[in-house]
Design a protein around this motif. Sequence first.
Motif, PDB file in Angstrom:
ATOM      1  N   LEU A  82       9.458  -5.310  -2.575  1.00 55.21           N
ATOM      2  CA  LEU A  82       8.560  -4.498  -3.400  1.00 55.21           C
ATOM      3  C   LEU A  82       9.232  -3.253  -3.973  1.00 55.21           C
ATOM      4  CD1 LEU A  82       5.358  -5.000  -1.268  1.00 55.21           C
ATOM      5  CD2 LEU A  82       5.735  -5.819  -3.617  1.00 55.21           C
ATOM      6  N   GLN A  83      10.142  -2.635  -3.238  1.00 60.43           N
ATOM      7  CA  GLN A  83      10.856  -1.480  -3.793  1.00 60.43           C
ATOM      8  C   GLN A  83      11.756  -1.920  -4.942  1.00 60.43           C
ATOM      9  OE1 GLN A  83      10.653   2.085  -2.931  1.00 60.43           O
ATOM     10  NE2 GLN A  83      11.454   1.898  -5.005  1.00 60.43           N
ATOM     11  N   SER A  84      12.422  -3.052  -4.786  1.00 62.79           N
ATOM     12  CA  SER A  84      13.248  -3.578  -5.876  1.00 62.79           C
ATOM     13  C   SER A  84      12.397  -3.916  -7.094  1.00 62.79           C
ATOM     14  CB  SER A  84      14.002  -4.833  -5.432  1.00 62.79           C
ATOM     15  OG  SER A  84      14.956  -4.513  -4.449  1.00 62.79           O
ATOM     16  N   LEU A  85      11.213  -4.452  -6.845  1.00 64.27           N
ATOM     17  CA  LEU A  85      10.301  -4.763  -7.948  1.00 64.27           C
ATOM     18  C   LEU A  85       9.886  -3.487  -8.676  1.00 64.27           C
ATOM     19  CD1 LEU A  85       8.643  -6.814  -9.548  1.00 64.27           C
ATOM     20  CD2 LEU A  85       6.871  -6.617  -7.779  1.00 64.27           C
ATOM     21  N   ALA A  86       9.547  -2.454  -7.929  1.00 73.36           N
ATOM     22  CA  ALA A  86       9.184  -1.171  -8.556  1.00 73.36           C
ATOM     23  C   ALA A  86      10.354  -0.625  -9.368  1.00 73.36           C
ATOM     24  CB  ALA A  86       8.746  -0.163  -7.491  1.00 73.36           C
ATOM     25  N   ASN A  87      11.559  -0.692  -8.818  1.00 71.46           N
ATOM     26  CA  ASN A  87      12.743  -0.226  -9.545  1.00 71.46           C
ATOM     27  C   ASN A  87      12.947  -1.036 -10.819  1.00 71.46           C
ATOM     28  OD1 ASN A  87      13.183   1.562  -7.434  1.00 71.46           O
ATOM     29  ND2 ASN A  87      14.808   0.342  -6.505  1.00 71.46           N
TER      30      ASN A  87
ATOM     31  N   GLN B 101       0.825  -1.209   0.000  1.00 68.19           N
ATOM     32  CA  GLN B 101       0.000   0.000   0.000  1.00 68.19           C
ATOM     33  C   GLN B 101       0.860   1.261   0.000  1.00 68.19           C
ATOM     34  OE1 GLN B 101      -3.946   0.398   1.816  1.00 68.19           O
ATOM     35  NE2 GLN B 101      -2.916   1.756   3.271  1.00 68.19           N
ATOM     36  N   GLU B 102       1.942   1.264   0.779  1.00 66.59           N
ATOM     37  CA  GLU B 102       2.856   2.416   0.796  1.00 66.59           C
ATOM     38  C   GLU B 102       3.415   2.696  -0.594  1.00 66.59           C
ATOM     39  OE1 GLU B 102       6.037   1.695   3.550  1.00 66.59           O
ATOM     40  OE2 GLU B 102       4.664   1.432   5.241  1.00 66.59           O
ATOM     41  N   LEU B 103       3.714   1.625  -1.328  1.00 64.20           N
ATOM     42  CA  LEU B 103       4.340   1.767  -2.645  1.00 64.20           C
ATOM     43  C   LEU B 103       3.340   1.817  -3.803  1.00 64.20           C
ATOM     44  CD1 LEU B 103       7.432  -0.555  -2.177  1.00 64.20           C
ATOM     45  CD2 LEU B 103       7.423   1.931  -2.406  1.00 64.20           C
ATOM     46  N   GLU B 104       2.055   1.682  -3.519  1.00 69.25           N
ATOM     47  CA  GLU B 104       1.073   1.694  -4.599  1.00 69.25           C
ATOM     48  C   GLU B 104       1.198   2.941  -5.483  1.00 69.25           C
ATOM     49  OE1 GLU B 104      -3.608   0.731  -5.442  1.00 69.25           O
ATOM     50  OE2 GLU B 104      -3.106   1.761  -3.567  1.00 69.25           O
ATOM     51  N   PRO B 105       1.375   4.154  -4.919  1.00 69.19           N
ATOM     52  CA  PRO B 105       1.530   5.323  -5.792  1.00 69.19           C
ATOM     53  C   PRO B 105       2.743   5.221  -6.724  1.00 69.19           C
ATOM     54  CG  PRO B 105       1.063   6.026  -3.543  1.00 69.19           C
ATOM     55  CD  PRO B 105       1.315   4.548  -3.499  1.00 69.19           C
ATOM     56  N   THR B 106       3.819   4.610  -6.253  1.00 70.60           N
ATOM     57  CA  THR B 106       5.002   4.414  -7.083  1.00 70.60           C
ATOM     58  C   THR B 106       4.676   3.514  -8.262  1.00 70.60           C
ATOM     59  OG1 THR B 106       6.444   4.687  -5.165  1.00 70.60           O
ATOM     60  CG2 THR B 106       7.390   3.567  -7.088  1.00 70.60           C
ATOM     61  N   PHE B 107       3.998   2.399  -7.979  1.00 69.15           N
ATOM     62  CA  PHE B 107       3.589   1.495  -9.063  1.00 69.15           C
ATOM     63  C   PHE B 107       2.626   2.195 -10.018  1.00 69.15           C
ATOM     64  CE2 PHE B 107       4.920  -1.757  -5.913  1.00 69.15           C
ATOM     65  CZ  PHE B 107       5.801  -2.471  -6.715  1.00 69.15           C
ATOM     66  N   ASN B 108       1.667   2.915  -9.469  1.00 73.50           N
ATOM     67  CA  ASN B 108       0.701   3.625 -10.313  1.00 73.50           C
ATOM     68  C   ASN B 108       1.396   4.630 -11.222  1.00 73.50           C
ATOM     69  OD1 ASN B 108      -2.040   3.826  -7.869  1.00 73.50           O
ATOM     70  ND2 ASN B 108      -1.347   2.118  -9.118  1.00 73.50           N
TER      71      ASN B 108
END
Length: 174
Positions: free
Chosen positions: A151-156, A56-63
């Motif tokens: 999840l941060q690595s996945l977003a990167n 949820q914290e990283l959802e905006p990054t993914f979006n």
Amino acid sequence: MTALPAGSTFPKNDVSALGGGTLTLGAPRGDHDWQLIVVYRGLHCPICKSYLARLQELEPTFNDLGVDVVAVSADPEEKAQAFADEKELKLAIGYGLSVAQMNSLGLYVSDPRSPQETDRPFAEPGVFVVNAEGDIQILDVSNAPFVRPDLQSLANGIKFVRGNDYPIRGTHSG
């Protein structure tokens, strides 16, 4: 269980969504052209609670990367709602994933160890990134609750893939 190969078409599955309606796994919602599907074990799993809170914290990054984010489990509605309420999640959450659907996604399925754990078979963790063509760009499927991608690595990684037209990896067939 038959593992889904990287680069294959993701098998779309409909599940009920918290708050009403249906989520289609493999069909991005809104303005997003990719979808991140996180399969979690259920209300009984403390690791899942931390993982989805981070999601949820990283959802905006993914979006911002054009990626729709959904989470799903085999839990019935009341347990999925309790999970969301406990962690104050606003993510799109699907529930009632059937064993047949788990199998279609190539997930490991476990039986409960006791009635205190849960009352039905459940999926072990799985993460799928489905690209704009509906193909599996990235996947991670585990047989235990302790192994999940950061999840941060996945977003990167998604940012790199999308910015560099990076191909789907792991598709060698010969």
